[in-house]
Design an enzyme around this catalytic site. Sequence first.
Site, PDB file in Angstrom:
ATOM      1  N   ARG A  51      -1.412   4.204 -44.181  1.00 44.99           N
ATOM      2  CA  ARG A  51      -1.241   5.189 -45.257  1.00 44.99           C
ATOM      3  C   ARG A  51       0.053   4.960 -45.988  1.00 44.99           C
ATOM      4  NH1 ARG A  51      -1.718  10.498 -41.363  1.00 44.99           N
ATOM      5  NH2 ARG A  51      -3.457   9.697 -40.104  1.00 44.99           N
ATOM      6  N   ASP A  53       2.743   7.651 -48.281  1.00 47.58           N
ATOM      7  CA  ASP A  53       2.957   9.067 -48.582  1.00 47.58           C
ATOM      8  C   ASP A  53       2.903   9.360 -50.077  1.00 47.58           C
ATOM      9  OD1 ASP A  53       3.132  10.206 -46.167  1.00 47.58           O
ATOM     10  OD2 ASP A  53       5.325  10.284 -46.063  1.00 47.58           O
ATOM     11  N   TYR A 111       8.259  -3.835 -46.657  1.00 52.47           N
ATOM     12  CA  TYR A 111       8.538  -2.711 -47.553  1.00 52.47           C
ATOM     13  C   TYR A 111       9.789  -3.033 -48.350  1.00 52.47           C
ATOM     14  CZ  TYR A 111       5.316   0.563 -45.226  1.00 52.47           C
ATOM     15  OH  TYR A 111       4.205   1.209 -44.742  1.00 52.47           O
ATOM     16  N   ARG A 198      12.174   5.078 -44.925  1.00 46.95           N
ATOM     17  CA  ARG A 198      12.987   6.022 -45.704  1.00 46.95           C
ATOM     18  C   ARG A 198      14.163   6.564 -44.880  1.00 46.95           C
ATOM     19  NH1 ARG A 198       8.446   9.862 -48.064  1.00 46.95           N
ATOM     20  NH2 ARG A 198      10.286  11.129 -48.567  1.00 46.95           N
TER      21      ARG A 198
END
Lengths: 246, 246
Positions: A51, A53, A111, A198
């Site tokens: 997934r 966000d 990422y 994050r």
Amino acid sequence: MPKYKCVLAYDGTEFAGYQVQPEKRTIQSEFEAVLAQMHKGTMIKVTASGRTDSGVHAKGQVIHFDSPLTFPTENWVKAFSALLPNDIVVLKVDIVPDDFHARFHTTGKEYRYIIDRSKLRDPFKRNYAYHFPYSLDELKMKEAASHLIGTHDFTSFCSAKTEVVDKVRTIDEIDFEENGCYLVFRFVGEGFLYNMVRILVGTLLDVGSGKIDPQDIIGILNQKDRSFAGKTAPAQGLYLWKVFYK
Amino acid sequence: MPKYKCVLAYDGTEFAGYQVQPEKRTIQSEFEAVLAQMHKGTMIKVTASGRTDSGVHAKGQVIHFDSPLTFPTENWVKAFSALLPNDIVVLKVDIVPDDFHARFHTTGKEYRYIIDRSKLRDPFKRNYAYHFPYSLDELKMKEAASHLIGTHDFTSFCSAKTEVVDKVRTIDEIDFEENGCYLVFRFVGEGFLYNMVRILVGTLLDVGSGKIDPQDIIGILNQKDRSFAGKTAPAQGLYLWKVFYK
């Protein structure tokens, strides 16, 4: 029935994340709606590498689905381009072996996280980077990153809401590069926990601005408690850049 | 009472254009709301170099207003940055002579129009460029542009809705430059009519794709009829880049 693998990019701004949720606009639901349209109303289930966000972007998300349709892969790309909303695009379609699985077969992910360091916030970047105009000590950040690379229990660096039990993960690379007024963080690893990138960015920024000492990272890891790490950096700077398979 | 000149940038995506309209979110109304907040509820009227339409962006719009407040110009910049919504930013504030007028004293304007020529549309550029993946003959476009430069009656190149009577305008420069997958048109002139840049772009793209002959531009100008020129290119590619003053 052929199995298709697609690489997709999306601007996460107007989505409530990747996964289907009732009454919400999600990437998965938009994608499945287009597949249903292409299959005369038949629901085709889509499986993603993982997934993302709400507000998080993708430059190379990977999904798979099975379909009785057999037109050439370049025609799939064109059909998706015509039918999907303009904030999602399918970059590539491949036919893959029957046992391919977009989630279980990943060997790693990359990422990126984009920081906008300009003095004044840029209205054109508000959804695509995190505006952080304060000074940063990059040497300290590099030292902190060196303590994060490798295999660790990342409990302190994942959302307390995570349902996953095993929080041991391996980070292969963390680096950052200046690109004009931007600072781009790159994270490569076999897998990441919920909000992990994050929180890593939030903590590295705390190190860069002197709030946390690079050496303290070791202690934060050892605490195995989310409250010891830095803030969760905002969603809009984060990009699922690439998903790796064997 | 000092008079202030501000240079502002805005992402036009979520605005119904520059000018105040009842019940609509506009740049002027957001700006005046912030000024009222700074002046304890007193309404401060703002005057811009000109309007921009819904979805059109600005990199260098200019406005002026009078205010009894006298704090240093860099503090105005900071206050605006803190109070304005994140799709508008004030880049520069200057104190100007009493008789300065953001609209009447302009000596020219530069607009840019960005075309995204990539084969696949880019979800991150959907609000910031016009996706036009077809081939373009740049030599023909240059020839067409040469017929548009200079002083002409641009009735054929402005929205039929225009209220202005005198449609004679002077274009000083039209050029275009490739920048990766982008083609950036630049238009410099003393002033432009309603929708004029977007109709010029739509017509130049018709020339580039072979629908209109470069020589035909002369005839289109002479017709003085909007229906003879090309389509109005979409708002999201257009940027008010710079406003010139003596």
